[in-house]
Design an enzyme around this catalytic site. Structure first.
Site, PDB file in Angstrom:
ATOM      1  N   SER A 237       0.823  -1.202   0.000  1.00 55.89           N
ATOM      2  CA  SER A 237       0.000   0.000   0.000  1.00 55.89           C
ATOM      3  C   SER A 237       0.862   1.260   0.000  1.00 55.89           C
ATOM      4  CB  SER A 237      -0.964  -0.036   1.193  1.00 55.89           C
ATOM      5  OG  SER A 237      -1.919   0.989   1.114  1.00 55.89           O
TER       6      SER A 237
ATOM      7  N   ASP B  78      -2.422   6.137  -4.085  1.00 53.69           N
ATOM      8  CA  ASP B  78      -1.243   5.473  -3.529  1.00 53.69           C
ATOM      9  C   ASP B  78      -0.775   4.379  -4.484  1.00 53.69           C
ATOM     10  OD1 ASP B  78      -3.257   3.619  -3.102  1.00 53.69           O
ATOM     11  OD2 ASP B  78      -2.619   3.097  -1.077  1.00 53.69           O
TER      12      ASP B  78
ATOM     13  N   ASP C  51      -0.874   1.134  -4.866  1.00 52.45           N
ATOM     14  CA  ASP C  51      -1.767   0.082  -5.375  1.00 52.45           C
ATOM     15  C   ASP C  51      -3.154   0.623  -5.704  1.00 52.45           C
ATOM     16  OD1 ASP C  51      -2.264   0.362  -2.574  1.00 52.45           O
ATOM     17  OD2 ASP C  51      -3.238  -1.589  -2.530  1.00 52.45           O
TER      18      ASP C  51
ATOM     19  N   ASP D 227      -5.679   1.964  -4.119  1.00 54.69           N
ATOM     20  CA  ASP D 227      -6.910   1.727  -3.363  1.00 54.69           C
ATOM     21  C   ASP D 227      -7.247   2.914  -2.465  1.00 54.69           C
ATOM     22  OD1 ASP D 227      -4.962   1.318  -1.417  1.00 54.69           O
ATOM     23  OD2 ASP D 227      -5.759  -0.599  -0.717  1.00 54.69           O
TER      24      ASP D 227
END
Length: 579
Positions: free
Chosen positions: A151, A304, A306, A308
């Site tokens: 993340s 960010d 990834d 999400d």
């Protein structure tokens, strides 16, 4: 290694055996030869825990690091569990990865292990966002999935998120059961590393359109987008996966004036322009804000690594671009969805929204205004996903979110989705612009109607074994010596989610908390302030959350009340944050 305990030494000795490849053995030996005892301790004092959210840790050699062997063990354990849960079935899993260093190679490693266990793998050809992995699990009717990402953690980290057949991250009982299977693996020889090509299907770029079009069908006000198609949007993927899909979804939605921040557009696991690739941070958003200022942007967004989580900056009445926090973004999205559905006479009796226990109560207030049920979960979007799955076919999910910049409109996935959120934030901006309003003005209207909510999060980082012990002790001390006042305001209720008990300090009455156990403490003051303490489940941090509220009679008083609440938050945080 004289200061290391025997258990740590035994793990080090194990990693020097022929079970491990020569490169790994050489790196361990180098740490020993250089007498790097602190690094040896942190790398070997325990097994990297396959927690309820999967794995997350610093990359490197050792039992407490992200590497071929810890990832292989996790995957073998998950494979073993899937086979037990779905006997006599051809098991399928989806695997994706982000832009972090080693994410692609780790992703292929995971695919190799699954394929060697006669599990069919849908492996993304290139890096793609976490929500697309969740979407793929459901689209391909998989029994599970894995996303390689840490993340928004610093560049030294990587992680492994495990998903179940609903497209959500593992929840009870599967989370604990998979942990048992992973811990049952005692030897590297039990891990099947040999790839079976016939068991791997590559998922190419054509899958993007399936995901994008499914999302586009959720659009509430396409006419507003058409009217404001030249809306000035600035977007940064912060060197992550968002670059692969966010520009595509904005274009498909109908937006024609999207500026991508060039300096942060290339996927790069070293994240060269930021300290932390976290859109919650002012630093991570600074380049995008500067570009937005130059262009006079209507909205600035950044995702960010990834994709999400999404951060947002909007123009305030002074003309400056201000980062709004996750509570404010979630509140705006909730208001936009519910008010729009009501205007179109599309609200149903079984509609609902969801938030977590550390997310602003403004979201619940908005739900109540529109007669929409609001559910509350433990921290972590996997619990929101769990609610969506449990209520599927019975109640109708509209929107949900958490203060840590994660939201989801519609139920296409079971995780927070920054790609979906970027499209809706842009549409929301266009819709309110058609009404002559900025998002900042809409936010002020919400405060006038429901009260001015001010929130703050303080995270204390405590690294390594010593840090983990310190965080544990801080929670023990808070339970043993609970504050009677915070910021000069009397505490009236303590909610201990570990013991699942809420205690009224004045009357002594207790009640059960109807949520699973979690190491969280909440203090509710007589003013209605909510202060929470919670060790992070994914980072070496302890987090303190504060939410205060006061009436805002008129938007003209915004600055005065804001300053007053800011001071109250500072006073409360000074009392509860120790160390």
């Amino acid at each position: 290694m004289s200061t290391l305990d025997q258990e740590t030494k035994s793990r080090i000795d194990q990693w020097l055996t022929a079970e491990y490849d020569s490169e790994t053995v050489a790196k361990v030996q180098q740490l020993i030869d250089n007498n790097e005892e602190t690094e040896l301790l942190d790398s070997f004092y325990k097994e990297l825990e396959f927690g309820t959210g999967g794995l997350r840790g610093i990359m490197g050699v050792g039992s407490n690091r992200m590497n071929k062997y810890t990832i292989g063990k996790a995957t073998q354990g998950l494979a073993n569990y899937l086979k037990k849960q779905f006997p006599d079935q051809q098991i399928k899993v989806a695997v994706s990865y982000d832009s972090r260093n080693n994410s692609q190679s780790f992703g292929h490693l995971v695919a190799d292990v699954f394929s060697a266990n006669d599990i069919h793998v849908f492996l993304f050809e290139q890096l793609r966002p976490t929500p697309m992995l969740s979407f793929a699990v459901r689209h391909f009717n998989c029994q599970g999935g894995v996303m390689l990402t840490a993340s928004h953690n610093p560049k030294e980290y990587n992680g492994y998120k495990a998903y179940w057949n609903d497209g959500g991250q593992l929840v009870a009982p599967h989370d604990k059961n998979v942990i048992t299977e992973v811990n049952a693996i005692q030897s590297v020889s039990e891990i099947k590393f040999e790839r079976v090509d016939a068991n791997i299907t590559v998922v190419g770029e054509e899958f993007d359109d399936i995901y994008v079009q499914a999302n586009k069908r959720l659009s509430i006000h396409p006419e507003a987008v058409e009217a404001q198609k030249d809306l000035k949007i600035v977007y940064s993927p912060i060197h992550g996966t968002g670059i692969t899909v966010v520009p595509k979804i904005l274009e498909a939605w109908g937006f024609t004036n999207v500026t991508v921040v060039e300096e942060q557009s290339k996927p790069d696991g070293n994240f060269p322009t930021v300290v932390y690739p976290n859109p919650e941070e002012e630093d991570a958003m600074s380049i995008a804000k500067k570009r937005g200022q130059e262009l006079g942007a209507d909205v600035i967004m950044a995702t960010d690594p990834d994709a999400d989580r999404v951060g947002v900056a909007i123009r305030n009445p002074k003309g400056d671009y201000e980062l709004i926090n996750g509570n404010q973004i979630g509140s705006l999205l909730t208001y936009y969805v519910l008010s729009s559905k009501k205007d179109k006479a599309e609200l149903k009796d079984n509609d609902y929204i969801v938030k977590t226990i550390v997310t602003t109560n403004l979201i619940s207030d908005i739900g109540a205004e529109y007669g929409v049920k609001s559910y509350e979960t433990l921290t972590g979007f996997k619990f929101i996903g769990e609610v969506i799955t449990k209520l599927l076919g019975k109640e109708n999910y509209l929107v949900g979110g958490e203060e840590s910049y994660g939201y989801l409109v519609g139920d296409l996935v079971r995780d927070k989705d920054a790609v979906n959120s970027c499209a809706f934030i842009a549409e929301m901006t266009a819709y309110f612009k058609c009404q002559g309003k900025s998002l900042f003005e809409v936010l002020q209207e919400l405060y006038v109607k429901h009260g001015f909510y001010k929130e703050k999060l303080i995270s204390l980082t405590k690294k390594g074994k010593a840090g983990a012990d310190e965080i544990k002790q801080m929670m023990i001390d808070l339970r043993a010596n609970a504050p009677k006042t915070l910021g000069g305001v009397e505490v009236k209720e303590i909610r201990d989610y570990e013991n699942r008990v809420a205690t009224n300090i004045v009357s002594g009455e207790t009640s059960e908390i109807d949520l699973p156990k979690s190491d969280v403490l909440q203090f509710i003051t007589v003013d209605g302030d909510v202060i929470s303490a919670r060790p992070s489940g994914t980072e070496p941090k302890i987090k303190f959350y504060c939410s205060v509220r006061e009436a805002l009679v008129d938007a003209s008083n915004y600055e005065t009340i804001s300053a007053k609440l800011e001071q109250k938050v500072e006073n409360i945080m000074a009392d509860i944050v120790k160390g």
